[in-house]
Enzyme design. Structure first.
Site, short mmCIF file in Angstrom:
data_model
loop_
_atom_site.label_atom_id
_atom_site.label_comp_id
_atom_site.label_asym_id
_atom_site.label_seq_id
_atom_site.Cartn_x
_atom_site.Cartn_y
_atom_site.Cartn_z
N MET A 11 0.84 -1.20 0.00
CA MET A 11 0.00 0.00 0.00
C MET A 11 0.88 1.25 0.00
O MET A 11 1.90 1.30 0.67
CB MET A 11 -0.89 0.03 1.25
CG MET A 11 -1.85 -1.12 1.37
SD MET A 11 -3.31 -0.98 0.35
CE MET A 11 -4.13 0.41 1.05
N ASP A 85 -5.78 -1.31 -13.07
CA ASP A 85 -5.46 -0.90 -11.71
C ASP A 85 -6.16 -1.83 -10.73
O ASP A 85 -7.22 -2.37 -11.05
CB ASP A 85 -5.90 0.55 -11.46
CG ASP A 85 -5.38 1.11 -10.15
OD1 ASP A 85 -4.20 0.86 -9.82
OD2 ASP A 85 -6.15 1.80 -9.45
N GLU A 86 -5.58 -2.03 -9.57
CA GLU A 86 -6.13 -2.90 -8.52
C GLU A 86 -6.37 -4.32 -9.05
O GLU A 86 -7.39 -4.96 -8.77
CB GLU A 86 -7.43 -2.31 -7.94
CG GLU A 86 -7.28 -0.93 -7.35
CD GLU A 86 -6.42 -0.85 -6.09
OE1 GLU A 86 -6.00 -1.91 -5.55
OE2 GLU A 86 -6.15 0.28 -5.63
N CYS A 87 -5.42 -4.82 -9.80
CA CYS A 87 -5.56 -6.12 -10.46
C CYS A 87 -5.65 -7.29 -9.49
O CYS A 87 -6.09 -8.38 -9.87
CB CYS A 87 -4.42 -6.35 -11.44
SG CYS A 87 -2.80 -6.42 -10.64
N GLN A 88 -5.28 -7.08 -8.24
CA GLN A 88 -5.38 -8.18 -7.27
C GLN A 88 -6.82 -8.65 -7.10
O GLN A 88 -7.06 -9.78 -6.71
CB GLN A 88 -4.79 -7.77 -5.90
CG GLN A 88 -5.61 -6.76 -5.11
CD GLN A 88 -5.29 -5.31 -5.44
OE1 GLN A 88 -4.53 -5.03 -6.35
NE2 GLN A 88 -5.87 -4.39 -4.68
N CYS A 143 8.80 1.23 5.07
CA CYS A 143 8.21 1.19 6.41
C CYS A 143 8.72 2.41 7.19
O CYS A 143 9.72 3.03 6.81
CB CYS A 143 8.65 -0.11 7.08
SG CYS A 143 8.05 -0.33 8.78
N CYS A 145 10.37 2.42 9.76
CA CYS A 145 11.72 2.14 10.27
C CYS A 145 12.78 2.30 9.19
O CYS A 145 13.98 2.25 9.49
CB CYS A 145 11.78 0.73 10.86
SG CYS A 145 11.81 -0.58 9.60
N CYS A 180 7.21 -3.16 7.23
CA CYS A 180 8.09 -4.31 7.00
C CYS A 180 7.58 -5.45 7.89
O CYS A 180 6.83 -5.22 8.85
CB CYS A 180 9.54 -3.96 7.31
SG CYS A 180 9.92 -3.76 9.06
#
Length: 194
Positions: A11, A85-88, A143, A145, A180
């Site tokens: 994301m 887009d957003e192929c998942q 991330c 971190c 992460c």
């Protein structure tokens, strides 16, 4: 030869922005682009693809059981390239239909999306793309971190990480944070103790 491309990331890594920039680049070169998105992603409207940085464009929504190959042949066969887009959120069968368009019509299909859900499991559409795409590229994000973000952590209304529920739950920065794996596991452990 045209290829089936899969560009994935966590994301907030700019997948949608890159999809829209790619569309712009093709159009600048006089090519006609078919921009698709699964209809289930209606956060910004059924026909709108919008990135976090504000880029947006109109897209053709694809229904859950729609045959993309037939939709292309019947309505958009004059397009030079397809961007998804957003192929998942596509089904494995729909990914196969996109691959069939690449082979039969020799036009590139570029798919942008997440690889895994909030439990770190592959989405069915992404799994199929990993299996058959000719080109696979990760779009990296970071991330807090500083390490590479690989987990799409889902948050509840109190900001705590959720590890159970439906695979599909639409949301943006209010609902998800890219982390992460180390930070995700450490935060999960902390929140379970509280």
């Amino acid at each position: 030869m045209a290829k089936l491309y899969f560009k994935f990331g966590a994301m907030g890594c700019s997948k949608t922005a890159q999809a829209l920039i790619t569309k712009f680049n093709y159009e600048e070169n006089g090519m006609k682009v078919l921009l698709l998105k699964p209809a289930i992603d209606n956060r910004d409207g059924e026909k709108t693809v919008k990135s976090r940085i504000g880029l947006k464009d109109e897209a053709v929504p694809i229904r859950e059981n729609e045959n993309i190959y037939e939709t292309y042949l019947n309505n958009y066969s004059d397009c030079n390239v397809i961007i998804v887009d957003e192929c998942q959120f596509l089904s494995p069968e729909q990914v196969d239909q996109l691959a069939d368009i690449v082979i039969a019509k020799n036009i590139p299909v570029l798919c942008f999306g997440l690889s895994t859900d909030f439990t770190t499991h592959l989405f069915p559409g992404s799994k199929r793309l990993f299996e058959i795409a000719e080109s696979i590229k990760e779009i990296k994000s970071v991330c807090t971190c500083g390490a590479k973000a690989t987990v799409n952590a889902r948050l509840d209304e109190n900001g705590r990480i959720v590890t159970e529920g439906s695979q599909v739950c639409l949301g943006g920065n209010d609902r998800y944070v890219a982390m992460c794996r180390r930070c995700w596991l450490e935060r999960l452990a902390r929140e379970r103790v509280q």
